[in-house]
Design an enzyme around this catalytic site. Sequence first.
Site, PDB file in Angstrom:
ATOM      1  N   GLY A 285       0.828  -1.201   0.000  1.00 49.66           N
ATOM      2  CA  GLY A 285       0.000   0.000   0.000  1.00 49.66           C
ATOM      3  C   GLY A 285       0.859   1.246   0.000  1.00 49.66           C
ATOM      4  O   GLY A 285       2.017   1.226   0.414  1.00 49.66           O
TER       5      GLY A 285
ATOM      6  N   GLY B 291       1.403   5.450   1.116  1.00 52.45           N
ATOM      7  CA  GLY B 291       1.222   6.193   2.363  1.00 52.45           C
ATOM      8  C   GLY B 291       2.343   5.954   3.355  1.00 52.45           C
ATOM      9  O   GLY B 291       2.354   6.538   4.436  1.00 52.45           O
ATOM     10  N   HIS B 292       3.291   5.074   2.980  1.00 54.22           N
ATOM     11  CA  HIS B 292       4.418   4.746   3.864  1.00 54.22           C
ATOM     12  C   HIS B 292       5.743   5.220   3.274  1.00 54.22           C
ATOM     13  O   HIS B 292       6.802   4.732   3.653  1.00 54.22           O
ATOM     14  CB  HIS B 292       4.508   3.237   4.067  1.00 54.22           C
ATOM     15  CG  HIS B 292       3.229   2.607   4.502  1.00 54.22           C
ATOM     16  ND1 HIS B 292       2.666   2.894   5.713  1.00 54.22           N
ATOM     17  CD2 HIS B 292       2.399   1.732   3.891  1.00 54.22           C
ATOM     18  CE1 HIS B 292       1.531   2.201   5.834  1.00 54.22           C
ATOM     19  NE2 HIS B 292       1.352   1.498   4.740  1.00 54.22           N
TER      20      HIS B 292
ATOM     21  N   ASP C 229      -2.243  -7.835   1.235  1.00 56.87           N
ATOM     22  CA  ASP C 229      -1.086  -8.098   0.377  1.00 56.87           C
ATOM     23  C   ASP C 229      -0.983  -9.574   0.053  1.00 56.87           C
ATOM     24  O   ASP C 229      -0.721  -9.959  -1.088  1.00 56.87           O
ATOM     25  CB  ASP C 229       0.192  -7.597   1.070  1.00 56.87           C
ATOM     26  CG  ASP C 229       0.164  -6.095   1.261  1.00 56.87           C
ATOM     27  OD1 ASP C 229       0.629  -5.384   0.369  1.00 56.87           O
ATOM     28  OD2 ASP C 229      -0.367  -5.634   2.284  1.00 56.87           O
TER      29      ASP C 229
ATOM     30  N   HIS D 196      -0.590   1.551  10.141  1.00 59.11           N
ATOM     31  CA  HIS D 196      -1.802   2.194   9.647  1.00 59.11           C
ATOM     32  C   HIS D 196      -2.650   2.651  10.820  1.00 59.11           C
ATOM     33  O   HIS D 196      -3.825   2.930  10.689  1.00 59.11           O
ATOM     34  CB  HIS D 196      -2.618   1.232   8.789  1.00 59.11           C
ATOM     35  CG  HIS D 196      -1.792   0.413   7.862  1.00 59.11           C
ATOM     36  ND1 HIS D 196      -1.109  -0.711   8.281  1.00 59.11           N
ATOM     37  CD2 HIS D 196      -1.513   0.579   6.556  1.00 59.11           C
ATOM     38  CE1 HIS D 196      -0.453  -1.218   7.245  1.00 59.11           C
ATOM     39  NE2 HIS D 196      -0.663  -0.453   6.201  1.00 59.11           N
TER      40      HIS D 196
END
Lengths: 331, 331, 211, 211
Positions: free
Chosen positions: A54, A56-57, A110, A219
């Site tokens: 994902g 955002g990291h 994932d 998250h």
Amino acid sequence: MKKLINNPKDIVNELIDGYAAAHSDIVKRVEGYTITARKDIPVKDRVAIVTGGGSGHEPLFEEYVGKGMADAAAHGQIFASPSSAIILEAIKAVDGGKGVLLVYCNYAGDVLNFDMAQEMAIDEGHRVDQVRINDDVSSGPKDRREGRRGTTAAPIILKIAGAAAEAGLDFDSLKKIIQKAVDNSRSLGVSLSACTLPETGLATFSLEDGKMEFGMGLHGEAGIKKVDLLSADDTTITILDLIIQDLPFNSGDEVVALINSYGSTTKMEMYLIAGKLHSYLRGKQIKILSTEIGEFCTSQEMAGISITLFKLDAELKKYYEMPCFAPGFRK
Amino acid sequence: MKKLINNPKDIVNELIDGYAAAHSDIVKRVEGYTITARKDIPVKDRVAIVTGGGSGHEPLFEEYVGKGMADAAAHGQIFASPSSAIILEAIKAVDGGKGVLLVYCNYAGDVLNFDMAQEMAIDEGHRVDQVRINDDVSSGPKDRREGRRGTTAAPIILKIAGAAAEAGLDFDSLKKIIQKAVDNSRSLGVSLSACTLPETGLATFSLEDGKMEFGMGLHGEAGIKKVDLLSADDTTITILDLIIQDLPFNSGDEVVALINSYGSTTKMEMYLIAGKLHSYLRGKQIKILSTEIGEFCTSQEMAGISITLFKLDAELKKYYEMPCFAPGFRK
Amino acid sequence: MKGNLDIKDFKRIMQSINNTIQDNRIVLCQLDSIIGDGDHGVTMAKGLEAAVEKLEIDNPASISGLLKTAGNAITMTIGGVSGPIFGTFFSEMGKAIDASKESVDLKDLAAMFRVSLEKIMRLGGAKPGDKTMVDALEPAVKDIEISSTSTVDIKTAMESMAKAAKKGAESTKDMISLKGKSSYSGERSLGYEDAGANTVYFILSAFYEAV
Amino acid sequence: MKGNLDIKDFKRIMQSINNTIQDNRIVLCQLDSIIGDGDHGVTMAKGLEAAVEKLEIDNPASISGLLKTAGNAITMTIGGVSGPIFGTFFSEMGKAIDASKESVDLKDLAAMFRVSLEKIMRLGGAKPGDKTMVDALEPAVKDIEISSTSTVDIKTAMESMAKAAKKGAESTKDMISLKGKSSYSGERSLGYEDAGANTVYFILSAFYEAV
Ligand SMILES: Nc1ncnc2c1ncn2[C@@H]1O[C@H](COP(=O)(O)OP(=O)(O)O)[C@@H](O)[C@H]1O
Ligand SMILES: Nc1ncnc2c1ncn2[C@@H]1O[C@H](COP(=O)(O)OP(=O)(O)O)[C@@H](O)[C@H]1O
Ligand SMILES: [Mg+2]
Ligand SMILES: [Mg+2]
Ligand SMILES: [Mg+2]
Ligand SMILES: [Mg+2]
């Protein structure tokens, strides 16, 4: 939290274009997909490494694509794994005939999507297998390590994977050494403040004044314990004790220590932590080959840090010390 | 803002110890002083570079100490320049007989203390001169550039200074090229949220919801204009227009572009900015040799970014491309 | 209440100044935050703590030595603008008198403050009206100079001097900063008092209290 | 109100589902925030938007093709857990019927939902009680199966099915999560409803409204 963005729905797409523009000497975008890749794919005469997850990291995962690290990364939307279609495309883009190893962080989403992509790629005639990163000691008991999350060990694992692939290891040996790297990694983090989703501006959790939470996920998933804010020293010791006993790390071991900021924790704070980490490990006769300090795996602007210890043996040390040249990791 | 610290009064001291422990392959602390230095000082057969300034902006200045960059950095307390005594000690520690150039950011406190230290060092028989970094276009009119602040051009200036020193330039030629590097740098930043002083926990300013401020200083000093929060694209263009017209940068120029996060602005956002920066400069026929993206000069956990453009000529390009190996900057 | 001040008095005065600055750390930071960078209080507190510690260790034998030691400790320890400026404040007072001088009267004191003020103005280049500590110190020095031509005692003169500093500090509210970090705020610095000018007031009022 | 549903009905149904999910984007993110990672609403919204767009472009000729196209678009677009799980939800319904089938009745529908549920449980490994979308879907499927043995029309059956999903979603409040990101919250997931279970309810109620 105010953010500098354009169209919220287009963030990941723009992010990848900006990344490819900024690092065009090393990487490119696989056109039409949220995939970043080395410029020289498909790779000939060696096994290729595909990572992803994902968004955002940042700098995870895109900045670990480069010489001596991953060949490509498949990117999902913010906090959502990439779809199997994107992963499949990444596999196809990098495979030069020697097969592809998928190296990614262990989250349900994932796993589902990488598994599906692997199956589809095999159907299309590629040789594909996978190793899941699961370094986070807070996300499950030791006897069920396969359920643990993958977190800040990712750059280290990809460093080893990339170096061993570059060294020309065959498919099975490469898988084995990547798995060993995973087995030798342990991480734990602590969060001090929330992260917000850029698309909605909503915080994914809240943490009262004067509190911190150990083991919170990348998250904002709940952690293992919420406590009164500790000093930098006590935070470091609490984390290290939990990590050290888990593998366990023993007197005489040599390690790589990685100190990661989740977002808004400053280098100033991280160096305080580094100081304590060094004296504490010295006291335990654990030798540090290298200390990596920075933002390696963030949760947007979350405040907090994580520590990863990576136990070396002669083989892992050799691959760790080989040169690599990715935007986010250089040796 | 919650921070991971120990004794608030001892932060800078601990920070330097932690830094030296983490990067003991490259740097050391000059014992008894808040000075970080290359391990191999004093330097023989070339002019030495001393930098420094207030703390709280990490990785500035300590991470720009290393091979091909500064020989030492003198550190003050949070947001306060180092005292003349500390700077003098740094000069004495690095001088191997060819003299020392002081390269630092132009703030009243730094000027006072570096000037005093220079005078004292000259009295003690050292050859010392200085170049002040003043890249921030928002802090004074163009015809009074000498009053402008030094900000995120610092790593670039130190890169040039270190490379040229390493190349063996004599004292006067070295000073001249460092001054040229300063003259060819322009920066401007925008802030979205406040920074807090770790010792007091007090915010140094406040910025209402939905507002951003152009030209705010690295310590939260007021900027040139407060506006409604702009998109990443419009922010980029606003900054670039002000920078480009100031030098000016012209069609056909080649530049290094540096995008800096002040603290809690994410890589995600920075890559959106990088994307726009590339397309905008392409439109103006300004060529980008290299894009540097990260936290180079922070204001604690302040949200916001700054952009630096650095105009190259053949000489500056040569020095920019030479290898360097400092914890915060590698080529 | 005394006609002359000797070295014991100056030790007490330095301690009093240190206590007052420690007590007003946060207030001074808050003043510096609004138009500057917010560190002034903690910076000054570190400087005076170092000065008092250094006096303990060195135990200087003369008033001149004591003031120079205190001033140098501040200059050496804290950096920033405050380090040289407030370090100079003390050390120049010490330099203004002879090492053999065992006590100072009001006339000496007025002369010492004057020397200090002028050195500070040369060093930092600030003039009255630039919105700095000079705007508190300059009227305060003028005030003690007037007192020194009259028959008042030191305590009374110091009280009046501190009041003049207070008025001077308040007057910075209507000034646009031309020096230091607050100068970047330009017109936005209007309406707020300067931090360093308030430090001058705190120093002089602590001086007065300890006399 | 109709006895059978044809391809036009399914197009309308898909649009209705898309609208409902877009409208409830934030609600679903908020549910996912508390015990998960907060993205579920925006993720689903992207998936259904992509599905409806793909249907516009491909304009599939059969109900089976339409459901498979929609499901695949979701699986291909959004990733996460929701991509495969909710993609499968639609595509398996499509696979459950023949491409030549021009309309479906209540019995067909019940069978299609059943196939979908079982594939989802195999794919994700979640069982009822694990605090996932299965806890809404499973009772809902049972409910429509019961309806399909009676004489009610599709609209009535769908209304009842949606209600069963709602009850199922509410029942997740008392469960400890064993699957997905919320599983890391362990006992702390008690007291909050699962996001995906609510998505099932929103899908089925939008389905009901469009029939
Ligand atoms: N040129 C100057 N001369 C005398 N005093 C000055 C000058 N510039 C600034 N000051 C004083 O210094 C104070 C700020 O001190 P401090 O916060 O320690 O410095 P910095 O600007 O390094 O943060 C101001 O409030 C002002 O009174
Ligand atoms: N194994 C599973 N089987 C079925 N549904 C699941 C499973 N795991 C999670 N879910 C559902 O997925 C939802 C979360 O979706 P989403 O937020 O998109 O995924 P992610 O965990 O990748 O953020 C949960 O609310 C739950 O209903
Ligand atoms: Mg998610
Ligand atoms: Mg300061
Ligand atoms: Mg200040
Ligand atoms: Mg989620």
